[in-house]
Write a protein that holds these residues in place. Structure first.
Motif, PDB file in Angstrom:
ATOM      1  N   GLU A 182      53.326 -23.750  21.586  1.00 16.25           N
ATOM      2  CA  GLU A 182      52.742 -22.504  21.546  1.00 16.25           C
ATOM      3  C   GLU A 182      53.802 -21.373  21.670  1.00 16.25           C
ATOM      4  OE1 GLU A 182      49.870 -22.526  24.989  1.00 16.25           O
ATOM      5  OE2 GLU A 182      49.429 -20.527  24.345  1.00 16.25           O
ATOM      6  N   HIS A 209      45.002 -11.805  22.030  1.00 10.24           N
ATOM      7  CA  HIS A 209      45.189 -13.085  23.249  1.00 10.24           C
ATOM      8  C   HIS A 209      45.518 -14.341  22.725  1.00 10.24           C
ATOM      9  CE1 HIS A 209      43.863  -9.832  25.949  1.00 10.24           C
ATOM     10  NE2 HIS A 209      42.688  -9.934  25.663  1.00 10.24           N
ATOM     11  N   SER A 210      44.965 -14.815  21.444  1.00 13.36           N
ATOM     12  CA  SER A 210      45.166 -16.018  20.770  1.00 13.36           C
ATOM     13  C   SER A 210      46.681 -16.009  20.374  1.00 13.36           C
ATOM     14  CB  SER A 210      44.469 -16.250  19.527  1.00 13.36           C
ATOM     15  OG  SER A 210      43.126 -16.107  19.930  1.00 13.36           O
ATOM     16  N   ALA A 211      47.230 -14.932  19.983  1.00 14.16           N
ATOM     17  CA  ALA A 211      48.582 -14.642  19.350  1.00 14.16           C
ATOM     18  C   ALA A 211      49.415 -14.789  20.819  1.00 14.16           C
ATOM     19  CB  ALA A 211      48.787 -13.757  18.583  1.00 14.16           C
ATOM     20  N   ASN A 212      48.959 -14.493  22.024  1.00 13.33           N
ATOM     21  CA  ASN A 212      49.776 -14.317  23.081  1.00 13.33           C
ATOM     22  C   ASN A 212      50.670 -13.296  23.061  1.00 13.33           C
ATOM     23  OD1 ASN A 212      49.207 -16.432  25.013  1.00 13.33           O
ATOM     24  ND2 ASN A 212      49.864 -17.976  23.326  1.00 13.33           N
ATOM     25  N   GLY A 239      40.686 -10.431  21.320  1.00 16.01           N
ATOM     26  CA  GLY A 239      40.667 -11.713  21.321  1.00 16.01           C
ATOM     27  C   GLY A 239      41.398 -12.477  20.472  1.00 16.01           C
ATOM     28  N   LYS A 240      41.855 -11.923  19.251  1.00 15.79           N
ATOM     29  CA  LYS A 240      42.731 -12.259  18.327  1.00 15.79           C
ATOM     30  C   LYS A 240      44.335 -12.333  18.870  1.00 15.79           C
ATOM     31  CE  LYS A 240      40.237 -11.943  13.912  1.00 15.79           C
ATOM     32  NZ  LYS A 240      40.371 -13.321  13.209  1.00 15.79           N
ATOM     33  N   GLN A 295      54.827 -19.404  18.473  1.00 16.22           N
ATOM     34  CA  GLN A 295      54.006 -18.521  17.756  1.00 16.22           C
ATOM     35  C   GLN A 295      54.637 -16.989  17.668  1.00 16.22           C
ATOM     36  OE1 GLN A 295      51.027 -18.252  20.912  1.00 16.22           O
ATOM     37  NE2 GLN A 295      49.571 -18.200  19.191  1.00 16.22           N
TER      38      GLN A 295
END
Ligand code: GLN
Length: 454
Positions: free
Chosen positions: A47, A93-96, A90-91, A50
């Motif tokens: 992860e 957050h997924s990309a951290n 949201g996007k 990324q």
């Protein structure tokens, strides 16, 4: 480096500069530091590979953030804590990425200087007596001041590109439909787009990559494949065909802006591109068309702020009618009221044909000018703004002069095509921007040219 070091550095820099720059309306410090700790635990895992992992980002305050105050720099949303996240959040957050805080803007994104914020005036880091541009002035100033490496803004008529130009950073307005508007507080729905502001073109491409794509929550988001933007940054623009509209170097554009574009064209020629002068004959109607359409859409979109559902409610009402009236007249600022009145008038039964309908027809012609040129050329190039940043207070009382600032950015929104502003020289210590405009959904070519020039 650890994520917590990046986040520490961001808050340290904010501590050091933000009483002067005043880019941030709210900080997300406790949460951000906790997230940084959690991400530090993941370093070394897949992860953590990324590309935006742990990157600090600032968010314009018209993008709703769950649990984090979102005001649109308006008194009417002074105490609004959203219960959901915008799709872009949201996007992210997924990309951290890590949300550092919320950034100042013109109230409801109406303005070109960030002087229309109900809360504070943001200053241009290059010269604190000048404006950072607007409406995403906080987003551009925060990146320019080194407070965050990334931010999101929104662009309805230039609000990403113009502040990026004034602050010497890179700002992209994507194709209409490229990025979901779900959770972006609507100003003019047929024009609004969220986009990235960064220091480099490469960073910009990575951030757009992360937030792009179709979204079931936004029926105007487009189901078009998102290419790998960073792969497009080859440095190779040999054979590229550039159109330069004569209207973009003519009347109303300063000699400095003209010269900076001409020298940019020399650089691009040196890299193997060619350019020709073209005409966008209807772009002279851009500002008038935009202010009718954007205000009409705004008058309808802003009807939801009535003191009943969320935000400010007047304490002085004796009945429902008074509740609406007083809430809105106490809650909205001058510029927002001006737009609501103009829009309501343009949409009213007796004037609809003369104003709103006419403006829609003009929009079609403006869009057609762009489509015709982009059939024959790869990109259109011109200045982002007619002049560098102006002084705080200089034109704030003169709305028409303020509106004219967007003369070169507005037609791009009306046409729906993508446009970027990249730094292109200085006048008296203030940055100028080069605007590169592309075909629908061809952000890749726009980035390729911007990167080769940078
Ligand atoms: N300055 C323009 C306006 O005031 C554009 C604003 C924007 O793009 N949000 O409407």
């Amino acid at each position: 480096v650890k994520v917590s070091e990046l986040v520490d550095e961001s808050y340290r820099r904010i501590q050091e500069t933000d009483d002067k720059v005043q880019a941030f309306l709210a900080l997300n410090e406790e949460e951000a530091r906790q997230q940084a700790k959690d991400l530090d635990e993941k370093i070394g895992t897949e992860e953590s590979q990324q590309v935006l992992f742990g990157m600090p980002i600032g968010i314009k305050d018209n993008i709703v953030t769950k649990g984090l105050r979102t005001t649109c720099a308006s008194k009417i949303l002074e105490n609004f804590d959203p219960i959901y996240d915008a799709t872009v959040m949201g996007k992210l957050h997924s990309a951290n990425t890590i949300t550092i805080g919320k950034l100042n803007m013109d109230e409801f994104a109406m303005g070109s200087s960030t002087e229309n914020s109900a809360f504070q005036i943001t200053h241009n880091p290059w010269n604190l007596n000048t404006v950072p541009g607007g409406s995403s002035g906080g987003s551009a100033a925060a990146v320019a001041a080194g407070e965050v490496p990334f931010s999101l803004g929104s662009d309805t008529g230039g609000s990403i590109r113009q502040p990026a130009a004034f602050c010497g950073v890179v700002g992209m307005k994507p194709t209409y439909g490229r990025v979901s508007r779900f959770g972006l507080v609507a100003f003019a729905s047929s024009l609004d787009q969220i986009g990235p502001i960064t220091r480099t073109v490469e960073d910009n491409a990575y951030l757009l990559q992360a937030i792009s794509g179709v979204d079931p929550h936004d029926s105007t988001s487009a189901n078009v494949e998102v290419p790998n933007y960073v792969q497009a940054l080859t440095g190779d623009i040999k054979g590229l065909k550039i159109a330069v509209p004569k209207e973009y170097l003519g009347e109303g554009v300063s000699e400095e802006a003209r010269q900076s574009v001409l020298s940019a064209l020399k650089v691009l020629e040196g890299l193997g591109a060619t350019w020709e002068e073209v005409s966008l004959p209807h772009s002279k109607y851009g500002v008038a068309t935009y202010y009718l359409l954007a205000s009409s859409e705004a008058s309808s979109n802003l009807a939801r702020f009535d003191g009943v559902r969320y935000g400010y409610r007047t304490p002085n009402a004796k009945n429902l009618e008074e509740l609406y009236k007083k809430t809105r007249s106490e809650g909205f600022g001058e510029e927002v009221k001006r737009r609501i009145m103009l829009g309501t008038f343009a949409l009213s039964a007796g004037y609809y044909d003369a104003y709103y309908k006419k403006a829609q027809q003009a929009r079609t012609l403006i869009k057609k000018d762009f489509d015709d040129i982009l059939e024959k050329y790869d990109v259109i190039i011109g200045p982002t703004t007619p002049t560098p940043a102006f002084k705080i207070g200089e034109i704030v009382d003169d709305p028409l002069t303020m509106y004219a600032n967007d003369i070169l950015t507005i037609p791009v929104n009306l046409a729906g095509v993508p446009g970027i502003s990249v730094p292109c020289g200085f006048v008296n210590g203030l940055p100028l921007g080069l605007q590169i405009i592309g075909k629908h959904f061809d952000e890749s070519t726009v980035y390729r040219v911007a990167h080769a020039f940078e």
